[in-house]
Write a protein that holds these residues in place. Structure first.
Motif, PDB file in Angstrom:
ATOM      1  N   UNK A 143       0.833  -1.197   0.000  1.00 17.35           N
ATOM      2  CA  UNK A 143       0.000   0.000   0.000  1.00 17.35           C
ATOM      3  C   UNK A 143       0.870   1.251   0.000  1.00 17.35           C
ATOM      4  N   UNK A 144       0.472   2.242  -0.768  1.00 18.35           N
ATOM      5  CA  UNK A 144       1.243   3.484  -0.845  1.00 18.35           C
ATOM      6  C   UNK A 144       1.285   4.214   0.488  1.00 18.35           C
ATOM      7  N   UNK A 145       0.339   3.933   1.390  1.00 18.52           N
ATOM      8  CA  UNK A 145       0.348   4.553   2.713  1.00 18.52           C
ATOM      9  C   UNK A 145       1.667   4.295   3.443  1.00 18.52           C
ATOM     10  N   UNK A 146       2.306   3.161   3.148  1.00 21.32           N
ATOM     11  CA  UNK A 146       3.572   2.833   3.824  1.00 21.32           C
ATOM     12  C   UNK A 146       4.636   3.891   3.578  1.00 21.32           C
ATOM     13  N   UNK A 147       4.681   4.416   2.369  1.00 17.98           N
ATOM     14  CA  UNK A 147       5.650   5.461   2.052  1.00 17.98           C
ATOM     15  C   UNK A 147       5.247   6.781   2.699  1.00 17.98           C
ATOM     16  N   UNK A 148       3.962   7.053   2.730  1.00 16.60           N
ATOM     17  CA  UNK A 148       3.481   8.333   3.258  1.00 16.60           C
ATOM     18  C   UNK A 148       3.623   8.429   4.771  1.00 16.60           C
ATOM     19  N   UNK A 149       3.635   7.299   5.441  1.00 14.05           N
ATOM     20  CA  UNK A 149       3.759   7.312   6.905  1.00 14.05           C
ATOM     21  C   UNK A 149       5.122   7.821   7.367  1.00 14.05           C
ATOM     22  N   UNK A 150       6.083   7.849   6.464  1.00  9.88           N
ATOM     23  CA  UNK A 150       7.451   8.202   6.853  1.00  9.88           C
ATOM     24  C   UNK A 150       7.807   9.664   6.574  1.00  9.88           C
ATOM     25  N   UNK A 151       6.854  10.431   6.025  1.00  9.72           N
ATOM     26  CA  UNK A 151       7.142  11.831   5.702  1.00  9.72           C
ATOM     27  C   UNK A 151       6.021  12.726   6.212  1.00  9.72           C
TER      28      UNK A 151
END
Length: 258
Positions: free
Chosen positions: A64-72
């Protein structure tokens, strides 16, 4: 206004469709980078200041793209474009200003782009207008579609499950349901517009022209037809020619390939 976009999408046809719509929408809007995995998305977010807007699918090849967004911590808006409505609430934890469902309708994506164009400069974290959550709840929480149609044959009432509908068509102001296998025809008390916009699951039913809506489960064959159109063979006898209108051919192919 010049806008640089990051497109996060792992389906080639979806990328091409989004690119085509944006090109028609504004010559000043440019997709400056494409990514198709969570790993690539993380790399792009390392220089997120280069973008004005993110168009983002949710289901990618590696998660899920949310995984990348959780880090920024983002300060630019995101429009999520996905076939899944169950992530809508979570999307608003990530500067989401709109949530567009697949198959992508051109007018729906343009509405989202119009909304994005109203954000001048960078937006602030969690700056989504409160009233937009009402819009979200109204349109994107899981919907209940019609399960059966009540029709009358002589003096009797008949139930036709939606799974047994081959297609709907309109003739002289009357809407008919044609049942698969039996090819029986019934009158229904709904317009094609009402069926298309409110009552039928858009992942299963598609309005191929002004007078007909087909069920994907009943589609057997697709052939090229005159003037760039497509002729369809369904699992039912039909006196009506089943043809996809020329202006709907590209969208129809995307819908089939979802």
């Amino acid at each position: 206004m010049d806008m640089k976009l990051l497109l996060v999408e792992d389906e080639l046809l979806a990328r091409q469709r989004i690119d085509s719509i944006i090109s028609k929408y504004s010559a000043d809007w440019v997709i400056s980078e494409y990514v198709q995995s969570v790993t690539e998305f993380k790399s792009a977010l390392a220089h997120v200041q280069d973008f004005d807007l993110i168009l983002c699918d949710i289901h990618l090849a590696d998660g899920l793209s949310f995984r990348a967004l959780q880090e920024v911590e983002l300060f630019i808006p995101i429009v999520f474009i996905t076939a899944y409505d169950q992530y809508a609430l979570e999307a608003f934890d990530h500067n989401c200003i709109d949530y567009v469902l697949k198959p992508i309708q051109e007018d729906r994506l343009i509405k989202a782009l119009d909304k994005a164009s109203k954000f001048s400069g960078k937006v602030q974290k969690n700056s989504t207008p409160p009233e937009f959550f009402g819009e979200l709840l109204r349109y994107y929480l899981p919907k209940t579609y019609k399960k059966r149609f009540l029709t009358k044959v002589g003096s009797k009432f008949v139930f036709v499950p939606v799974e047994k509908v081959a297609y709907f068509y309109s003739e002289e102001g009357i809407t008919y349901l044609v049942e698969s296998d039996s090819s029986m025809r019934y009158i229904v008390d709904h317009s094609l517009t009402e069926l298309h916009q409110e009552l039928l699951d858009p992942l299963k039913f598609y309005r191929i022209n002004r007078s007909m809506i087909i069920n994907l489960d009943g589609l057997i064959e697709i052939k090229p037809y005159q003037n760039g159109r497509l002729a369809l063979l369904l699992n039912v006898k039909s006196e009506e020619l089943v043809v996809v209108a020329r202006e709907k051919v590209t969208e129809f192919k995307n819908w089939i390939n979802q």
